[in-house]
Design a protein around this motif. Structure first.
Motif, PDB file in Angstrom:
ATOM      1  N   ARG A  78       0.830  -1.205   0.000  1.00  0.00           N
ATOM      2  CA  ARG A  78       0.000   0.000   0.000  1.00  0.00           C
ATOM      3  C   ARG A  78       0.864   1.255   0.000  1.00  0.00           C
ATOM      4  O   ARG A  78       0.593   2.210  -0.735  1.00  0.00           O
ATOM      5  CB  ARG A  78      -0.916  -0.012   1.229  1.00  0.00           C
ATOM      6  CG  ARG A  78      -1.884   1.140   1.308  1.00  0.00           C
ATOM      7  CD  ARG A  78      -2.762   1.264   0.095  1.00  0.00           C
ATOM      8  NE  ARG A  78      -3.397   0.004  -0.243  1.00  0.00           N
ATOM      9  CZ  ARG A  78      -3.567  -0.444  -1.480  1.00  0.00           C
ATOM     10  NH1 ARG A  78      -3.118   0.272  -2.497  1.00  0.00           N
ATOM     11  NH2 ARG A  78      -4.159  -1.590  -1.713  1.00  0.00           N
ATOM     12  N   VAL A  79       1.922   1.278   0.794  1.00  0.00           N
ATOM     13  CA  VAL A  79       2.813   2.437   0.842  1.00  0.00           C
ATOM     14  C   VAL A  79       3.522   2.631  -0.492  1.00  0.00           C
ATOM     15  O   VAL A  79       3.673   3.757  -0.984  1.00  0.00           O
ATOM     16  CB  VAL A  79       3.833   2.282   1.997  1.00  0.00           C
ATOM     17  CG1 VAL A  79       4.941   3.323   1.881  1.00  0.00           C
ATOM     18  CG2 VAL A  79       3.125   2.398   3.342  1.00  0.00           C
ATOM     19  N   ARG A  80       3.956   1.539  -1.089  1.00  0.00           N
ATOM     20  CA  ARG A  80       4.658   1.614  -2.380  1.00  0.00           C
ATOM     21  C   ARG A  80       3.762   2.268  -3.433  1.00  0.00           C
ATOM     22  O   ARG A  80       4.195   3.157  -4.181  1.00  0.00           O
ATOM     23  CB  ARG A  80       5.066   0.208  -2.827  1.00  0.00           C
ATOM     24  CG  ARG A  80       5.878   0.193  -4.124  1.00  0.00           C
ATOM     25  CD  ARG A  80       6.262  -1.233  -4.507  1.00  0.00           C
ATOM     26  NE  ARG A  80       7.119  -1.849  -3.496  1.00  0.00           N
ATOM     27  CZ  ARG A  80       6.749  -2.858  -2.717  1.00  0.00           C
ATOM     28  NH1 ARG A  80       5.515  -3.377  -2.833  1.00  0.00           N
ATOM     29  NH2 ARG A  80       7.580  -3.366  -1.828  1.00  0.00           N
ATOM     30  N   GLU A  81       2.522   1.860  -3.483  1.00  0.00           N
ATOM     31  CA  GLU A  81       1.601   2.390  -4.495  1.00  0.00           C
ATOM     32  C   GLU A  81       1.200   3.831  -4.188  1.00  0.00           C
ATOM     33  O   GLU A  81       1.264   4.708  -5.060  1.00  0.00           O
ATOM     34  CB  GLU A  81       0.344   1.515  -4.563  1.00  0.00           C
ATOM     35  CG  GLU A  81      -0.695   2.036  -5.552  1.00  0.00           C
ATOM     36  CD  GLU A  81      -1.983   1.253  -5.505  1.00  0.00           C
ATOM     37  OE1 GLU A  81      -2.967   1.711  -6.127  1.00  0.00           O
ATOM     38  OE2 GLU A  81      -2.029   0.202  -4.841  1.00  0.00           O
ATOM     39  N   TRP A  82       0.811   4.098  -2.957  1.00  0.00           N
ATOM     40  CA  TRP A  82       0.264   5.418  -2.628  1.00  0.00           C
ATOM     41  C   TRP A  82       1.330   6.500  -2.553  1.00  0.00           C
ATOM     42  O   TRP A  82       1.034   7.670  -2.779  1.00  0.00           O
ATOM     43  CB  TRP A  82      -0.543   5.331  -1.341  1.00  0.00           C
ATOM     44  CG  TRP A  82      -1.906   4.729  -1.569  1.00  0.00           C
ATOM     45  CD1 TRP A  82      -2.371   4.199  -2.736  1.00  0.00           C
ATOM     46  CD2 TRP A  82      -2.963   4.606  -0.627  1.00  0.00           C
ATOM     47  NE1 TRP A  82      -3.660   3.738  -2.571  1.00  0.00           N
ATOM     48  CE2 TRP A  82      -4.045   3.975  -1.288  1.00  0.00           C
ATOM     49  CE3 TRP A  82      -3.099   4.943   0.719  1.00  0.00           C
ATOM     50  CZ2 TRP A  82      -5.250   3.714  -0.649  1.00  0.00           C
ATOM     51  CZ3 TRP A  82      -4.298   4.679   1.363  1.00  0.00           C
ATOM     52  CH2 TRP A  82      -5.372   4.070   0.694  1.00  0.00           C
ATOM     53  N   SER A  83       2.573   6.137  -2.241  1.00  0.00           N
ATOM     54  CA  SER A  83       3.622   7.152  -2.189  1.00  0.00           C
ATOM     55  C   SER A  83       3.882   7.747  -3.563  1.00  0.00           C
ATOM     56  O   SER A  83       4.391   8.869  -3.681  1.00  0.00           O
ATOM     57  CB  SER A  83       4.918   6.566  -1.614  1.00  0.00           C
ATOM     58  OG  SER A  83       5.441   5.561  -2.468  1.00  0.00           O
ATOM     59  N   GLU A  84       3.519   7.018  -4.600  1.00  0.00           N
ATOM     60  CA  GLU A  84       3.684   7.512  -5.964  1.00  0.00           C
ATOM     61  C   GLU A  84       2.457   8.276  -6.454  1.00  0.00           C
ATOM     62  O   GLU A  84       2.552   9.072  -7.390  1.00  0.00           O
ATOM     63  CB  GLU A  84       3.968   6.341  -6.916  1.00  0.00           C
ATOM     64  CG  GLU A  84       5.284   5.613  -6.626  1.00  0.00           C
ATOM     65  CD  GLU A  84       5.494   4.418  -7.531  1.00  0.00           C
ATOM     66  OE1 GLU A  84       4.566   4.092  -8.318  1.00  0.00           O
ATOM     67  OE2 GLU A  84       6.576   3.802  -7.467  1.00  0.00           O
ATOM     68  N   ARG A  85       1.319   8.046  -5.809  1.00  0.00           N
ATOM     69  CA  ARG A  85       0.066   8.652  -6.280  1.00  0.00           C
ATOM     70  C   ARG A  85      -0.308   9.934  -5.561  1.00  0.00           C
ATOM     71  O   ARG A  85      -0.996  10.793  -6.126  1.00  0.00           O
ATOM     72  CB  ARG A  85      -1.081   7.647  -6.126  1.00  0.00           C
ATOM     73  CG  ARG A  85      -0.974   6.441  -7.016  1.00  0.00           C
ATOM     74  CD  ARG A  85      -2.144   5.488  -6.797  1.00  0.00           C
ATOM     75  NE  ARG A  85      -3.418   6.114  -7.073  1.00  0.00           N
ATOM     76  CZ  ARG A  85      -4.599   5.514  -6.868  1.00  0.00           C
ATOM     77  NH1 ARG A  85      -4.633   4.280  -6.362  1.00  0.00           N
ATOM     78  NH2 ARG A  85      -5.709   6.132  -7.135  1.00  0.00           N
ATOM     79  N   PHE A  86       0.138  10.088  -4.299  1.00  0.00           N
ATOM     80  CA  PHE A  86      -0.309  11.216  -3.491  1.00  0.00           C
ATOM     81  C   PHE A  86       0.869  12.040  -2.990  1.00  0.00           C
ATOM     82  O   PHE A  86       1.998  11.546  -2.878  1.00  0.00           O
ATOM     83  CB  PHE A  86      -1.146  10.711  -2.317  1.00  0.00           C
ATOM     84  CG  PHE A  86      -2.327   9.881  -2.735  1.00  0.00           C
ATOM     85  CD1 PHE A  86      -3.395  10.461  -3.401  1.00  0.00           C
ATOM     86  CD2 PHE A  86      -2.356   8.516  -2.503  1.00  0.00           C
ATOM     87  CE1 PHE A  86      -4.475   9.702  -3.815  1.00  0.00           C
ATOM     88  CE2 PHE A  86      -3.437   7.747  -2.900  1.00  0.00           C
ATOM     89  CZ  PHE A  86      -4.500   8.341  -3.566  1.00  0.00           C
ATOM     90  N   ASP A  87       0.604  13.293  -2.683  1.00  0.00           N
ATOM     91  CA  ASP A  87       1.657  14.186  -2.201  1.00  0.00           C
ATOM     92  C   ASP A  87       2.203  13.727  -0.858  1.00  0.00           C
ATOM     93  O   ASP A  87       3.389  13.906  -0.571  1.00  0.00           O
ATOM     94  CB  ASP A  87       1.117  15.607  -2.058  1.00  0.00           C
ATOM     95  CG  ASP A  87       0.648  16.184  -3.389  1.00  0.00           C
ATOM     96  OD1 ASP A  87       1.320  15.915  -4.412  1.00  0.00           O
ATOM     97  OD2 ASP A  87      -0.377  16.880  -3.417  1.00  0.00           O
ATOM     98  N   ALA A  88       1.349  13.179  -0.012  1.00  0.00           N
ATOM     99  CA  ALA A  88       1.782  12.711   1.303  1.00  0.00           C
ATOM    100  C   ALA A  88       0.978  11.481   1.686  1.00  0.00           C
ATOM    101  O   ALA A  88      -0.207  11.369   1.349  1.00  0.00           O
ATOM    102  CB  ALA A  88       1.599  13.797   2.358  1.00  0.00           C
ATOM    103  N   VAL A  89       1.640  10.564   2.375  1.00  0.00           N
ATOM    104  CA  VAL A  89       0.976   9.384   2.930  1.00  0.00           C
ATOM    105  C   VAL A  89       1.278   9.363   4.423  1.00  0.00           C
ATOM    106  O   VAL A  89       2.444   9.417   4.822  1.00  0.00           O
ATOM    107  CB  VAL A  89       1.474   8.079   2.272  1.00  0.00           C
ATOM    108  CG1 VAL A  89       0.768   6.871   2.892  1.00  0.00           C
ATOM    109  CG2 VAL A  89       1.258   8.111   0.771  1.00  0.00           C
ATOM    110  N   LEU A  90       0.239   9.315   5.234  1.00  0.00           N
ATOM    111  CA  LEU A  90       0.408   9.265   6.680  1.00  0.00           C
ATOM    112  C   LEU A  90       0.056   7.860   7.152  1.00  0.00           C
ATOM    113  O   LEU A  90      -1.047   7.361   6.877  1.00  0.00           O
ATOM    114  CB  LEU A  90      -0.482  10.293   7.381  1.00  0.00           C
ATOM    115  CG  LEU A  90      -0.148  11.761   7.082  1.00  0.00           C
ATOM    116  CD1 LEU A  90      -0.919  12.249   5.858  1.00  0.00           C
ATOM    117  CD2 LEU A  90      -0.473  12.653   8.271  1.00  0.00           C
ATOM    118  N   VAL A  91       0.997   7.230   7.832  1.00  0.00           N
ATOM    119  CA  VAL A  91       0.831   5.859   8.292  1.00  0.00           C
ATOM    120  C   VAL A  91       0.877   5.845   9.816  1.00  0.00           C
ATOM    121  O   VAL A  91       1.816   6.381  10.413  1.00  0.00           O
ATOM    122  CB  VAL A  91       1.935   4.943   7.735  1.00  0.00           C
ATOM    123  CG1 VAL A  91       1.685   3.492   8.151  1.00  0.00           C
ATOM    124  CG2 VAL A  91       2.023   5.060   6.216  1.00  0.00           C
TER     125      VAL A  91
END
Length: 246
Positions: free
Chosen positions: A52-65
């Protein structure tokens, strides 16, 4: 600016505890003009978190986990982030020194404690990450490649987020109105407003209060105000800026 939130924990999926972290973060980000584009709950499984982090880090400006950051077998968050970003998991020396200082104080104040706590358990993070201090607990958070890693314990998560809150700044604006009419009575005029002004419109009935909350969201403050005034003129029903209990 847009953002996605990943909350990690089997206890969340099982319903053992309420996912207050996601709600709190989305409220704070929205208030800062950031569009929260996704929220997901995933289990304590490294492969799932990493994907999930791999995919979303490329799609969104920020990912908060948010999730466990060290010390117990189910604290897989940091290693999963490292995997998802193709980085090694390393012990950050600055974070380790801060953790060790806290551990020394804990054992000094509680000499009866008879178990091992190692600083590296709590100071490990993806290589190249910047540690974010955790004034409420042992494990610091970190940020790397637009991924912000926060503790799972709510008090700690909030304290760590507060240290980086100023890094989140967007142009999304919102306006909230309240109407005594049911949701269905507003459908047509709300649809017209959305089409005319290019704003996003949501309506949320509150049967206990006997009113409908209307939320308008847009990227242009002036256009949003025009949409609100247009609604007030054409709805032919009261539209208040505060809920009825006020």
């Amino acid at each position: 600016m847009n953002a996605a939130i990943v909350t990690v924990g089997n206890e969340l999926l099982a319903g053992d505890i309420e996912n207050t972290n996601a709600t709190w973060l989305s409220e704070r980000l929205t208030a800062r003009g950031v569009e929260v584009a996704r929220i997901i709950v995933v289990p304590d499984e490294e492969a799932v978190v990493a994907e999930r982090v791999r995919e979303w880090s490329e799609r969104f400006d920020a990912v908060l986990v948010t999730g466990g950051l060290g010390g117990t077998p189910d604290d897989v968050t940091m290693s999963a982030i490292a995997d998802g970003l193709d980085r090694e998991l390393v012990v950050d020396p600055v974070a380790e020194a801060a953790v060790q200082e806290t551990l020394d104080r804990i054992f000094e104040e509680n000499p009866e404690l008879d178990f091992e706590l190692r600083s590296e358990w709590y100071a490990s993070m993806p290589a190249g990450a910047s540690a974010i201090p955790n004034p409420e607990g042992l494990a610091p958070g970190c940020v790397v490649d637009g991924v912000y890693v926060l503790p799972g314990i709510p008090a700690e998560m909030r304290a760590v987020f507060d240290n980086v809150a100023n890094e989140f700044d967007g142009s999304v604006a919102t306006r909230t109105l309240y109407s005594p009419e049911p949701e269905g009575a507003l459908a047509s005029v709300l649809g017209d407003a959305a089409e005319r002004f290019g704003v996003r419109v949501g309506s949320y009935p509150n049967r206990d209060a006997g009113e409908t909350r209307i939320k308008l969201t847009g990227d242009d403050e002036t256009e949003l105000e025009e949409a609100v005034e247009w609604l007030r003129e054409r709805a032919n029903i009261p539209l208040e800026s505060q809920p009825s209990e006020y």
